[in-house]
Design an enzyme around this catalytic site. Structure first.
Site, PDB file in Angstrom:
ATOM      1  CD1 TRP A  83      16.154  -9.718  -6.168  1.00 25.56           C
ATOM      2  CD2 TRP A  83      14.816  -9.136  -4.473  1.00 25.56           C
ATOM      3  NE1 TRP A  83      15.189  -8.875  -6.677  1.00 25.56           N
ATOM      4  CE2 TRP A  83      14.340  -8.510  -5.652  1.00 25.56           C
ATOM      5  CE3 TRP A  83      14.121  -8.925  -3.281  1.00 25.56           C
ATOM      6  CZ2 TRP A  83      13.225  -7.680  -5.664  1.00 25.56           C
ATOM      7  CZ3 TRP A  83      13.006  -8.102  -3.300  1.00 25.56           C
ATOM      8  CH2 TRP A  83      12.564  -7.487  -4.473  1.00 25.56           C
ATOM      9  CE  LYS A 115       7.974  -8.335  -1.381  1.00 24.07           C
ATOM     10  NZ  LYS A 115       7.435  -9.715  -1.332  1.00 24.07           N
ATOM     11  CG  ASP A 330     -14.647   4.207   4.535  1.00 21.47           C
ATOM     12  OD1 ASP A 330     -15.777   4.199   4.028  1.00 21.47           O
ATOM     13  OD2 ASP A 330     -14.118   3.209   5.055  1.00 21.47           O
ATOM     14  CD  GLU A 384     -19.115   5.796   5.219  1.00 24.90           C
ATOM     15  OE1 GLU A 384     -19.767   5.062   4.463  1.00 24.90           O
ATOM     16  OE2 GLU A 384     -18.106   5.407   5.810  1.00 24.90           O
TER      17      GLU A 384
END
Length: 664
Positions: A83, A115, A330, A384
């Site tokens: 890290w 990350k 959606d 939708e």
């Protein structure tokens, strides 16, 4: 594109006055597509984001690429380098692209956490890589990390022979993996594959629509606050578990549809795409325009080429990597209008072609449908949309948006209004027939009586509207309760008329087929983070001492009948509405349907017949097999009895419905 080629104008002549607007939206699509493709041959070639960005193992090592246009420097951090935020810098490639090569096949071990550390002019911060295919949460810190997912044995598919059959109406079972188990905990892909898929297949459904698959940090969002668009929700299992689920569904003849959320995104910064490079405008509109006023989420800038690349690549990813058979898009209404359709009563064609229409969003939807059909021509695309935009379910080449179906969203509201506000004696069958059969010309609809929306705390399912608290005491076979008798009768009738009349496809939410007695309440602070109501009690429908099994048995018989007869391919022809007798009679192809909604009066009178040869009973809601009181099937309908021509008498008891096939 010339208006001479716009078939939508022939399908719906009322659109003639909007010809120039429809021409413009199609021309805009063609111009935008040309600008995006440049040297690419197709939209599929363009939608290659997940094949370029993210983590890729090569023969010599690993390549990681990222898109962060506001970054001054970018570093990969994780387990592999302790890290260390300065140890592994990425080099700039131009246009906001960054890259690093890590030598050695095991430079990024399978399962290790990663990350990306980004430095801008003013700040520095850690983010989850945009194209990460797996994102997991630390149980102690609750922080989300990307995870390298590269198992030694990639999943081997066995579904080459499966292709979704667009010639067969989709009978969709809407499902949520996490609440599909009996236990008060998050259920898994493996449990769904083992327990729920056989149930769906046994009922006869030929498609399953999966909710909440894309990674979302807040479980109670029902999956509608997506943070990581290329990651499968890790709370349900691994990517291989999902692939095995889809493979198994295909083996059972079930198409798998993904509930795709491209209408907005989670505003989370630490675990989502919000402010990934330190700006609020990398993916979204800048300032207040980028905030959804009703959902507390972020709104995409669909006019930005890089955003289109991200979203279109996402569509290709789910079709390619996971073999999904289509999408239920959606929040289409939110995409289509600058005000997201909020507070608008779409009762005029003018409202579809006004300055409120977001042409960037509309063009994106055309792009999305065109891409999906290019990759998998037989995939299902369902919109939708609450606004009823003309052309939603017509091909782009005809002037439409390219979807196969639109959801029939008005009918569930109609049923709620009817059950909540009207006495049984006051039901308006003319209004019901209108709601069941109204369509945009030439456009197909997925009909449904209720979905997950009506099953959530704060709303009520149809069974709850009908039975309320009596469900908790009198659903056993030993008690006689008029409230329960009414609920059982109307539950079956509502489903039968909705399934057979409300669309060219049908949808049911998981557990509603047997009148599941609980609402859905996800664990949250207000309920002490309880999973008590975030599950499905399947055992209720298997208990011979309870009446839930009758509703499930009827649903199974109804779905098999509709599927085996290809009933939804036939138009609905109204034969009779008697408002006083509460009788509704219609035909579909060779089949005759008779509904008596009267709460107290049997019907015994003359009816018109479309066929002079008579009919025999096929399905009856009040059969003993379905918890009714009739020991025998209804009488044959003899067209030659009592009256000349195609009139005859029909007896049909109160609160019952029967389906008839031609006599042979």
């Amino acid at each position: 594109m010339s208006s001479d080629n716009l078939e939508i104008l022939n399908i719906d002549p009322y659109l003639e006055r909007y010809k120039s607007a429809i021409e413009w939206r199609n021309n805009r699509f063609n111009m935008k597509k040309k600008a995006l493709l440049k040297n690419k041959k197709s939209l599929s070639d363009f939608a290659d984001g997940y094949l370029y960005f993210g983590f890729h193992q090569k023969a010599e090592g690993w390549v990681y690429r990222e898109w962060a246009p506001n970054a001054k420097s970018v570093f990969l951090i994780g387990d592999f380098n302790g890290w260390d935020r300065d140890a592994t810098p990425l080099k700039p490639l131009g246009s906001g692209r960054w890259e690093v090569f890590l030598p050695g096949k095991k430079a990024l071990p399978h399962g290790s956490r990663v990350k990306v550390h980004i430095k801008t002019k003013d700040q520095s911060f850690d983010r989850v890589p945009l194209y990460c295919k797996r994102v997991i949460q630390d149980k102690n810190t609750f922080a989300f990390d990307g995870q390298i997912w590269n198992p030694e044995q990639p999943y081997k598919w066995h579904d080459k022979a499966f292709h979704p059959d667009q010639s067969v109406p989709p009978l969709i079972y809407e499902a949520h993996i996490g609440i599909a188990g009996e236990s008060p905990e998050v259920s898994t892909f493996k449990e769904f594959t083992q327990n729920t898929l056989p149930h769906i297949a046994g009922l006869g459904y030929n498609a399953v629509q999966l909710m909440a698959i894309m990674e979302h940090p807040y479980y109670a969002s029902f999956g509608y606050q997506v943070s990581n668009f290329f990651a499968v929700s890790s709370r349900f299992g691994t990517p291989e578990d999902l692939k095995a689920l889809i493979d198994t569904a295909h083996h059972l003849g079930i198409a798998v549809i993904l509930d795709l959320v491209h209408s907005h995104a989670s505003r989370n910064v630490l675990d989502g795409i919000g402010e990934f490079d330190g700006t609020d405008y990398q993916f979204f509109h800048a300032g207040p325009e980028g905030d959804h006023p009703a959902w507390g989420s972020k709104v995409f800038n669909y006019d930005k080429p890089e955003v289109l690349h991200f979203l279109l690549s996402n569509i290709k990813f789910w079709l390619d990597e996971y073999h999904f058979d289509g999408f239920r898009f959606d929040g289409v209404t939110s995409i289509l209008y600058h005000n997201h359709g909020l507070g608008v009563n779409f009762n005029s064609y003018d409202q579809y072609f006004s300055s409120n229409t977001d042409m960037s969003g509309l063009t994106y939807l055309q792009m999305a449908s065109a891409l999906a059909k290019e990759i998998k021509p037989d995939c299902f695309l369902i919109a939708e949309d609450m606004s009823g935009l003309p052309g939603m379910a017509l091909p782009v080449s005809q002037g439409g948006l390219g979807f196969d179906y639109r959801l029939g969203m008005g009918l569930p509201d109609f049923w709620i209004h009817t059950l909540r506000d009207l006495r049984d004696e006051d039901w308006d069958l003319n209004a019901l027939w209108h709601e069941l059969t109204q369509r945009r010309p030439g456009e197909k609809v997925i009909g449904y009586a209720e979905s997950h929306d009506q099953a959530i705390v704060g709303d009520k399912t149809i069974m709850f509207w009908l039975a309320d608290q009596d469900m908790y005491s009198d659903m056993n076979v030993f008690n006689q309760n008029p409230v329960i008798e009414r609920a059982l009768a109307l539950h079956k009738m509502i489903r039968l008329i909705t399934c057979t009349c409300a669309g060219e496809g049908y949808m049911n939410f998981m557990g509603n087929e047997f009148g599941h007695p609980e609402w859905i309440d996800f664990p949250r602070e207000e309920n002490g983070w309880s999973y008590q109501y975030a599950r499905r009690q399947w055992h209720l429908a298997e208990d011979t001492n309870l009446r839930y099994r009758y509703l499930q048995d009827f649903d199974r018989a109804m779905i098999h009948f509709v599927k085996e007869t290809k009933l939804l391919e036939y138009p609905s022809e109204l034969l009779l509405i008697d408002t006083w007798a509460k009788l509704l009679l219609y035909s579909k192809g060779p089949y005759l349907f008779a509904f008596n909604f009267h709460p107290t009066k049997d019907f015994n009178g003359f009816i018109p017949l479309p066929d002079s040869n008579g009919y025999q009973p096929l399905l009856n809601t009040e059969s003993r097999d379905f918890g009714g009181w009739m020991d025998t099937e209804p009488d044959l309908i003899d067209a030659k009895a009592n009256c000349p021509g195609r009139l005859t008498t029909l007896y049909i008891p109160k609160r019952s419905a029967a389906v008839y096939a031609p006599a042979r």
